[in-house]
Design an enzyme around this catalytic site. Sequence first.
Site, short mmCIF file in Angstrom:
data_model
loop_
_atom_site.label_atom_id
_atom_site.label_comp_id
_atom_site.label_asym_id
_atom_site.label_seq_id
_atom_site.Cartn_x
_atom_site.Cartn_y
_atom_site.Cartn_z
N ASP A 153 40.70 -0.30 21.28
CA ASP A 153 40.26 -1.67 21.47
C ASP A 153 39.68 -1.82 22.88
OD1 ASP A 153 39.77 -4.22 20.54
OD2 ASP A 153 41.67 -5.02 21.28
N HIS A 161 35.48 -13.35 28.64
CA HIS A 161 36.91 -13.18 28.30
C HIS A 161 37.66 -12.52 29.46
CE1 HIS A 161 40.55 -12.26 26.10
NE2 HIS A 161 40.40 -10.98 26.33
N GLU A 164 42.95 -12.77 18.31
CA GLU A 164 41.76 -12.48 19.11
C GLU A 164 40.59 -12.27 18.17
OE1 GLU A 164 42.58 -9.22 21.81
OE2 GLU A 164 43.49 -10.59 23.29
N GLU A 216 37.37 -10.68 17.24
CA GLU A 216 36.67 -9.47 17.65
C GLU A 216 35.79 -8.96 16.52
OE1 GLU A 216 38.90 -6.42 19.61
OE2 GLU A 216 40.42 -7.81 20.39
N ASP A 259 42.67 -9.10 16.46
CA ASP A 259 43.64 -8.32 17.23
C ASP A 259 44.80 -9.25 17.59
OD1 ASP A 259 44.92 -6.48 18.88
OD2 ASP A 259 43.64 -6.94 20.60
N ARG A 268 51.55 -12.79 23.42
CA ARG A 268 51.23 -12.89 24.85
C ARG A 268 52.46 -12.75 25.74
NH1 ARG A 268 46.08 -11.62 24.46
NH2 ARG A 268 44.84 -13.16 23.33
N GLN A 317 53.28 -9.06 25.75
CA GLN A 317 52.19 -8.39 26.49
C GLN A 317 52.35 -8.59 28.00
OE1 GLN A 317 48.35 -9.89 25.29
NE2 GLN A 317 47.22 -8.60 26.74
N LYS A 375 50.67 -5.76 21.05
CA LYS A 375 49.47 -5.64 20.22
C LYS A 375 49.69 -4.80 18.97
CE LYS A 375 46.22 -7.17 23.28
NZ LYS A 375 45.17 -8.13 22.98
N THR A 391 46.89 -5.62 13.26
CA THR A 391 45.47 -5.90 13.46
C THR A 391 44.91 -6.14 12.06
OG1 THR A 391 45.43 -4.34 15.31
CG2 THR A 391 43.30 -4.97 14.39
N GLU A 398 42.94 -18.45 25.94
CA GLU A 398 41.85 -19.05 26.72
C GLU A 398 41.59 -20.51 26.32
OE1 GLU A 398 38.28 -16.23 27.31
OE2 GLU A 398 39.48 -15.33 25.73
MN MN Z 1 41.82 -7.22 21.78
#
Ligand code: MN
Length: 435
Positions: free
Chosen positions: A143, A150, A216, A218, A250, A254, A257, A270, A274, A381
Site C-alpha cells: 500500500d 492526504h 480509506e 483508494e 484500506d 486509527r 495505528q 491495517k 482490506t 481527515e
Molecule cells: Mn492506505
Amino acid sequence: MTPAYKRRAMKTPANPVLRSWIDVPADHDFPIQNLPYGVFEDAGGPRVGVAIGDLVFDLSAAHQAGLFDATSLAADNVFARPTLNDFLRRGRAVWTEVRHWVTTLLSADSPTLRDDARTRARVFIPRADVRMRLPVEIGDFTDFYASKDHASNVGSMFRDPANPLTPNWLHMPIGYHGRSSSIFVSGVDVHRPSGQTKADDASVPTFGPSRALDYELEVGVFLGTGNAPGQPIPIEHAADHLFGLVLLNDWSARDIQRWEYVPLGPFLGKSFATSISPWVVTLDALAPFRVPGPAQEPAPLPHLRSPGNWGLDIHLEVHLQTATMREPVRISAVNFRTMYWNLLQMLAHHTSNGTPMRAGDLFGSGTVSGPTPESRGCLLELTWKGAQPLQLPGGESRKFLEDGDTVILKGWCQGSGFRVGFGEVRAKVLPSRES
Ligand code: MN
C-alpha cells in the site's frame, strides 16, 4: 418482427460511439468500452467472465463453445479457473488480443453471437444470478501513500503543520508491505478489530475493540506480469506489467495505528481487512482517460521520471449508510488525477532494488484526497482526527465508524456518451468479535 437487439443504436457516422447489440444505458458502469474481468460463481463453479451491462459474458463457456478457437488461447481454457492468475501470466499481447476479440463479438455489427440464440443462451448470465469472488489469488500486497494532500493532512495532524511532509516524500512513492490474506471481495462484512491502544493521558496501554475505525478511499492495481529477482522494471516498460484497476478500501484502526506505527510503520491497525471491488477494469479500457499528472517539483530522479501522461481521470466517491438510514449518503468525492505519484512510478520504485513482482500482486494507491475539505478520502481527515464530527442527514454524526455502518466506494471515468465504471466495493462494519 425485428428482434429488440437489432433495433438498438448501431455505430454509424452520425453515431460514432461504439455500441454493443446488448443495450447498455449511457450512465451504466459496464458498456462495451469497459469489459472488466471478474471471477464469478454459480452452480457451475467458479470461472472467469466479463461484465457487459447487467450480464456476465461467461468466457469459459464461450471457450467451450469454440468462440476462442481463432485466438492464441485456443488450446487452453484459462477462463475455466477460479482466479485470473493464469490469464494474467499470458502477458499484455494476449490481454490485448482477447480484449479486441471480445469487443468484436459484442459489437452491434458483429453477427457471430448476435444472431446465434443457442450460443447466447449458453454464454450470458444475469449478474444478479451469480456471486462474485476475489478475482485474483493475491501474492503480495503493497500500500502506497501517493496523495500529497492526504500525506500533508496526516502530517499536519500528527507531525508538524508547518512542515507536514517527511523529507523523503517528494523524492519517491512511500509505501508499506500489507497483508494479502485479509483482502476480501465487496460484500464481505468486516468485524471491528481489537488491539492495543494507549490514550494520551494514560501511562500504560490497554487491549480491546478499536474505537477509531476508519475507511480509506483508494484505487488498487493488479500486476499482470512480474520480473526476475535482481531485474528492476524500467519505468518505460512499467505499463506493460500492469493489468487493471479496482476500488480498494484500506480499513484502518486509527487508535491501534497511532500507538504502533513508530518506528516501523502500519501493522495491526491495517492488516485485519482490506476490501476490493470484484471487476478489474483493464489499463486498456482506461487508456482514453490518461491525463497529465500534477507537476513534480523537485523533478524525480531519472529512474522515476514518468514516460508521458499517466494521471488517470477517475471520479471517485464515498457513500455511507448508517444502521438507521434508509439510503446511503455521499460523504466525499475526489478525482484520482490529483495523485502526486502515478502507478508506473510505484512499480519502478518498488522493483528498483531488484525485488521480484509476481502475477497477481496488488498495489494500493494510498488514500485519495484532494485539496478541498469535501475531497478528503477518509474520516480521519474529514473530521480532522474527530475534532469536527461529520454531520449526517437525520441528525446523526460520526467521528469514526460505528457498528452497523456500511461504507460504499464508487468510481468511473466519464467518456463522451458512455462511462467506464468500476461498480462498487461495499462492506458493513460488524461488532467486535469480543462483544
Ligand atoms: Mn492506505
